[in-house]
Design a protein around this motif. Structure first.
Motif, mmCIF file in Angstrom:
data_model
loop_
_atom_site.group_PDB
_atom_site.id
_atom_site.type_symbol
_atom_site.label_atom_id
_atom_site.label_comp_id
_atom_site.label_asym_id
_atom_site.label_seq_id
_atom_site.Cartn_x
_atom_site.Cartn_y
_atom_site.Cartn_z
ATOM 1 N N SER A 1 0.817 -1.212 0.000
ATOM 2 C CA SER A 1 0.000 0.000 0.000
ATOM 3 C C SER A 1 0.852 1.264 0.000
ATOM 4 N N LYS A 2 0.375 2.272 -0.735
ATOM 5 C CA LYS A 2 1.022 3.582 -0.772
ATOM 6 C C LYS A 2 0.294 4.516 0.187
ATOM 7 N N ASN A 3 1.033 5.099 1.108
ATOM 8 C CA ASN A 3 0.417 6.077 2.019
ATOM 9 C C ASN A 3 1.346 7.234 2.337
ATOM 10 N N HIS A 4 2.414 7.348 1.557
ATOM 11 C CA HIS A 4 3.409 8.417 1.746
ATOM 12 C C HIS A 4 3.875 8.843 0.354
ATOM 13 N N GLY A 5 2.995 9.563 -0.345
ATOM 14 C CA GLY A 5 3.253 9.815 -1.754
ATOM 15 C C GLY A 5 3.230 8.491 -2.501
ATOM 16 N N ASN A 6 4.298 8.207 -3.235
ATOM 17 C CA ASN A 6 4.393 6.946 -3.963
ATOM 18 C C ASN A 6 5.006 5.830 -3.131
ATOM 19 N N HIS A 7 5.214 6.086 -1.853
ATOM 20 C CA HIS A 7 5.966 5.160 -1.020
ATOM 21 C C HIS A 7 5.097 4.579 0.102
ATOM 22 N N HIS A 8 5.655 3.592 0.776
ATOM 23 C CA HIS A 8 4.986 2.923 1.891
ATOM 24 C C HIS A 8 5.633 3.387 3.196
ATOM 25 N N LEU A 9 4.806 3.763 4.168
ATOM 26 C CA LEU A 9 5.310 4.261 5.443
ATOM 27 C C LEU A 9 4.604 3.567 6.608
ATOM 28 N N HIS A 10 5.373 3.033 7.547
ATOM 29 C CA HIS A 10 4.873 2.563 8.836
ATOM 30 C C HIS A 10 3.706 1.578 8.733
ATOM 31 N N GLY A 11 3.795 0.672 7.763
ATOM 32 C CA GLY A 11 2.794 -0.387 7.686
ATOM 33 C C GLY A 11 1.637 -0.119 6.763
ATOM 34 N N GLY A 12 1.570 1.105 6.187
ATOM 35 C CA GLY A 12 0.564 1.373 5.165
ATOM 36 C C GLY A 12 -0.686 2.058 5.647
ATOM 37 N N THR A 13 -1.753 1.933 4.858
ATOM 38 C CA THR A 13 -2.986 2.675 5.116
ATOM 39 C C THR A 13 -3.718 2.195 6.358
ATOM 40 N N SER A 14 -3.514 0.929 6.724
ATOM 41 C CA SER A 14 -4.123 0.386 7.947
ATOM 42 C C SER A 14 -3.119 -0.546 8.602
ATOM 43 N N GLY A 15 -2.085 0.053 9.175
ATOM 44 C CA GLY A 15 -1.006 -0.711 9.775
ATOM 45 C C GLY A 15 -1.346 -1.186 11.180
ATOM 46 N N PHE A 16 -0.356 -1.752 11.831
ATOM 47 C CA PHE A 16 -0.559 -2.288 13.177
ATOM 48 C C PHE A 16 -0.983 -1.211 14.166
ATOM 49 N N ASP A 17 -0.658 0.047 13.875
ATOM 50 C CA ASP A 17 -1.046 1.161 14.740
ATOM 51 C C ASP A 17 -2.546 1.383 14.781
ATOM 52 N N GLN A 18 -3.281 0.794 13.825
ATOM 53 C CA GLN A 18 -4.739 0.960 13.767
ATOM 54 C C GLN A 18 -5.497 -0.325 14.074
ATOM 55 N N LYS A 19 -4.812 -1.351 14.512
ATOM 56 C CA LYS A 19 -5.445 -2.637 14.792
ATOM 57 C C LYS A 19 -5.830 -2.750 16.267
ATOM 58 N N ILE A 20 -6.839 -3.587 16.515
ATOM 59 C CA ILE A 20 -7.225 -3.911 17.894
ATOM 60 C C ILE A 20 -6.487 -5.182 18.282
ATOM 61 N N TRP A 21 -5.666 -5.074 19.301
ATOM 62 C CA TRP A 21 -4.816 -6.177 19.736
ATOM 63 C C TRP A 21 -5.497 -6.955 20.858
ATOM 64 N N ASN A 22 -5.335 -8.278 20.849
ATOM 65 C CA ASN A 22 -5.794 -9.107 21.961
ATOM 66 C C ASN A 22 -4.797 -8.985 23.105
ATOM 67 N N ALA A 23 -5.323 -8.816 24.317
ATOM 68 C CA ALA A 23 -4.458 -8.525 25.461
ATOM 69 C C ALA A 23 -4.633 -9.542 26.567
#
Length: 343
Positions: free
Chosen positions: A111-133
């Motif tokens: 996925s492209k989310n930084h101009g033509n490049h991929h940054l920090h896992g993309g449009t829906s990276g781990f930063d936007q996921k619900i983690w089991n705890a």
């Protein structure tokens, strides 16, 4: 493996992990806040949304407790304004040029989310996921364990990936972030934590007087898109030399082209420790509060980001504005764009 250890060098009694609701997604998916405390009154809050380190509170030289991270008050803010505040980053931290790579003679488009490049896992990276705890016991210490299953093809990456992240707060005033990932197919993984620090304890104060040390003799050169060129530059006789303590703001305004491209510091340092967790990768001291922090890592690189693009139109914690260069990041990592670089 222990990927990152932050030590807050300030002693001052209690240890436990508690949990409470922080918000909801889609009316029924509860996001939980876990609070870790040690016997020296250090307190860390972590969310199941994005694995976000929501808060770190530590005493200053006078024993006054203060918040030393930058973030938001609400779940909605974290979801709507993506500055990666405190978040777990994956599958791949930092940038991948042209959002693609070749692996075993097969081309993958991600996925492209930084101009033509991929940054920090993309449009829906781990930063936007619900983690089991869950709360686990590790060597006699209560720790917070987060888990996430990433499906084959997520954001374009090959392989199912099971990721485990363990947060430990010790009575040696260490926050240990331990990352593990298992895949069923050859793939690329680069996990890190994107905490923004401000050791003054006051988000309205700049971080430019913080004295930074980075145990590195070189950094990776970037182009105008902050993509690595493949060249390493020696820090000697440049504004990037933090081998001895130096205020972040002392040379940030120099006309060095790398500072211009990054709009300040936003560069990967080639660590001298080369993955040895017993050698400090970096240290920071704030003369205003007396707080001091050390970082240890098992990774070869460390991204130093001086908060150059923080948005003053956004409200942070306690509805206070978020100012440019009022937070900094130290992100242990593999080198940016390494899927496209040999060696």
């Amino acid at each position: 493996m222990i990927d990152r250890r932050l030590t807050f060098l300030k002693k001052r009694d209690y240890r436990m992990i508690t949990a409470q609701a922080f918000g909801k997604i889609d009316q029924d998916r509860i996001i939980t806040l876990y609070r870790l405390k040690n016997t020296h009154h250090i307190e860390i809050e972590i969310l199941t949304y994005g694995g976000i380190v929501h808060s770190i509170k530590t005493p200053d030289r006078n024993g006054q407790i203060g918040e030393i991270t930058i973030g938001y008050d609400t779940l909605e803010q974290y979801r709507n304004h993506n500055q990666y505040f405190g978040a777990l980053i994956g599958r791949y931290a930092n940038r991948i040029k042209d959002a693609g790579f070749v692996l075993d003679n097969k081309e993958y488009r991600i996925s492209k989310n930084h101009g033509n490049h991929h940054l920090h896992g993309g449009t829906s990276g781990f930063d936007q996921k619900i983690w089991n705890a869950g709360i686990i016991n590790k060597n006699g210490l209560e720790c917070l364990e987060l888990r996430y299953h990433s499906l084959d093809g997520e954001e374009g990456f090959p392989g199912n990936l099971d990721t485990q992240v363990i947060y430990s707060l010790t009575d040696r005033d260490e926050l240990i972030i331990d990352y593990r990932a298992v895949t069923d197919k050859k793939t690329h993984v680069n996990l890190t934590s994107h905490i923004y620090f401000n050791l003054t304890g006051d988000s309205q104060k700049s971080i430019l007087d913080h004295e930074l040390t980075i145990n590195a003799a070189a950094f990776t050169e970037i182009d105008q898109d902050c993509i690595p060129t493949g060249k390493m530059i020696k820090v000697e006789d440049t504004p990037f030399d933090f081998r001895q303590p130096c205020a972040i703001g002392k040379r940030i305004g120099h006309d060095h082209n790398q500072l211009i491209f990054g709009r300040g510091y936003d560069h990967n340092y080639v660590l001298n420790a080369d993955g040895r967790p017993d050698i400090p990768a970096a240290g920071v001291y704030d003369p205003f509060s007396g707080r001091r922090m050390e970082l240890f890592a098992t990774q070869p690189g460390l991204q130093f980001y001086s908060g150059n693009t923080l948005d003053e139109k956004q409200a942070g914690k306690n509805k206070a504005p978020i100012h440019v260069r009022h937070g900094f990041c130290l992100e242990a990592q593999h080198f940016p764009d390494s899927p496209n670089r040999a060696g």
